[in-house]
Design a protein around this motif. Structure first.
Motif, short mmCIF file in Angstrom:
data_model
loop_
_atom_site.label_atom_id
_atom_site.label_comp_id
_atom_site.label_asym_id
_atom_site.label_seq_id
_atom_site.Cartn_x
_atom_site.Cartn_y
_atom_site.Cartn_z
N ALA A 196 0.83 -1.21 0.00
CA ALA A 196 0.00 0.00 0.00
C ALA A 196 0.87 1.26 0.00
CB ALA A 196 -0.92 -0.01 1.22
N PHE A 197 1.98 1.24 0.76
CA PHE A 197 2.87 2.41 0.81
C PHE A 197 3.42 2.73 -0.58
CE2 PHE A 197 7.06 4.30 1.09
CZ PHE A 197 6.81 5.41 1.89
N PHE A 198 3.96 1.72 -1.27
CA PHE A 198 4.54 1.97 -2.59
C PHE A 198 3.48 2.31 -3.63
CE2 PHE A 198 8.31 -0.16 -0.77
CZ PHE A 198 9.23 0.86 -1.03
N ALA A 199 2.28 1.75 -3.50
CA ALA A 199 1.19 2.09 -4.43
C ALA A 199 0.84 3.58 -4.30
CB ALA A 199 -0.03 1.23 -4.15
N ARG A 200 0.76 4.06 -3.06
CA ARG A 200 0.46 5.48 -2.83
C ARG A 200 1.60 6.36 -3.31
NH1 ARG A 200 -1.79 3.99 1.65
NH2 ARG A 200 0.05 4.24 2.93
N LEU A 201 2.83 6.00 -2.93
CA LEU A 201 4.00 6.81 -3.28
C LEU A 201 4.17 6.95 -4.78
CD1 LEU A 201 6.71 8.18 -2.28
CD2 LEU A 201 7.77 5.95 -2.68
N ARG A 229 13.09 6.67 -8.64
CA ARG A 229 14.04 7.62 -8.03
C ARG A 229 13.44 9.02 -7.89
NH1 ARG A 229 18.91 5.28 -7.24
NH2 ARG A 229 19.51 3.58 -8.61
N ALA A 230 12.59 9.42 -8.84
CA ALA A 230 11.97 10.75 -8.79
C ALA A 230 11.03 10.89 -7.59
CB ALA A 230 11.21 11.02 -10.08
N GLN A 231 10.48 9.78 -7.09
CA GLN A 231 9.55 9.83 -5.97
C GLN A 231 10.24 9.61 -4.62
OE1 GLN A 231 6.45 10.84 -6.27
NE2 GLN A 231 6.85 11.05 -8.46
N LEU A 232 11.50 9.23 -4.62
CA LEU A 232 12.22 9.00 -3.38
C LEU A 232 12.70 10.31 -2.79
CD1 LEU A 232 14.38 5.91 -4.36
CD2 LEU A 232 12.26 5.93 -3.05
N PRO A 233 12.94 10.37 -1.47
CA PRO A 233 13.54 11.57 -0.89
C PRO A 233 14.87 11.88 -1.59
CG PRO A 233 12.80 10.07 0.83
CD PRO A 233 12.64 9.35 -0.48
N HIS A 234 15.16 13.14 -1.77
CA HIS A 234 16.32 13.54 -2.59
C HIS A 234 17.68 13.22 -1.95
CE1 HIS A 234 13.93 15.28 -5.69
NE2 HIS A 234 13.21 15.91 -4.78
N ASN A 235 17.70 12.93 -0.65
CA ASN A 235 18.99 12.62 -0.01
C ASN A 235 19.40 11.16 -0.14
OD1 ASN A 235 16.95 11.71 1.61
ND2 ASN A 235 17.84 12.45 3.53
N LEU A 236 18.65 10.37 -0.93
CA LEU A 236 18.99 8.95 -1.12
C LEU A 236 19.80 8.74 -2.37
CD1 LEU A 236 15.70 7.17 -0.10
CD2 LEU A 236 17.72 7.56 1.24
#
Length: 97
Positions: free
Chosen positions: A53-58, A90-97
């Motif tokens: 569910a988390f990744f579906a939303r993200l 990668r575009a949806q991940l926090p930028h510090n990763l």
């Protein structure tokens, strides 16, 4: 550094799940895996469902396009998502990763 494998149909990557956390979210990386905190407990598949569910939303994809390829009973899981690219993840991940 996060390792994302890309195929003709989608992507797969490792996730290290921390169940029973205070809130849901990506908290960093551990080796080549994403660290994911989930409020759900690791019983009866609740953490697995929360992970999907988390990744579906993200990523704004249907839950049906996300599967846990391996590690259903482990904290270290391989997530497979069809219909997106590594760049889209990668575009949806926090930028510090």
């Amino acid at each position: 550094m996060l390792s994302i494998q890309e195929t003709a149909t989608g992507i797969s990557f490792q996730v290290k799940v921390h169940p029973r956390a205070k809130k849901n979210g990506i908290t960093g990386t551990l080796g080549e895996a994403l660290k994911l905190s989930l409020t759900a407990p690791p019983v009866e598949g609740q953490a697995n469902e929360a992970c999907i569910a988390f990744f579906a939303r993200l990523l704004k994809v249907p839950r049906s396009s996300i599967t846990i390829a391996s590690g259903r009973s482990s904290r270290l899981k391989v997530i497979r998502i069809t219909g997106i690219t590594a760049a889209e993840l990668r575009a949806q991940l926090p930028h510090n990763l």
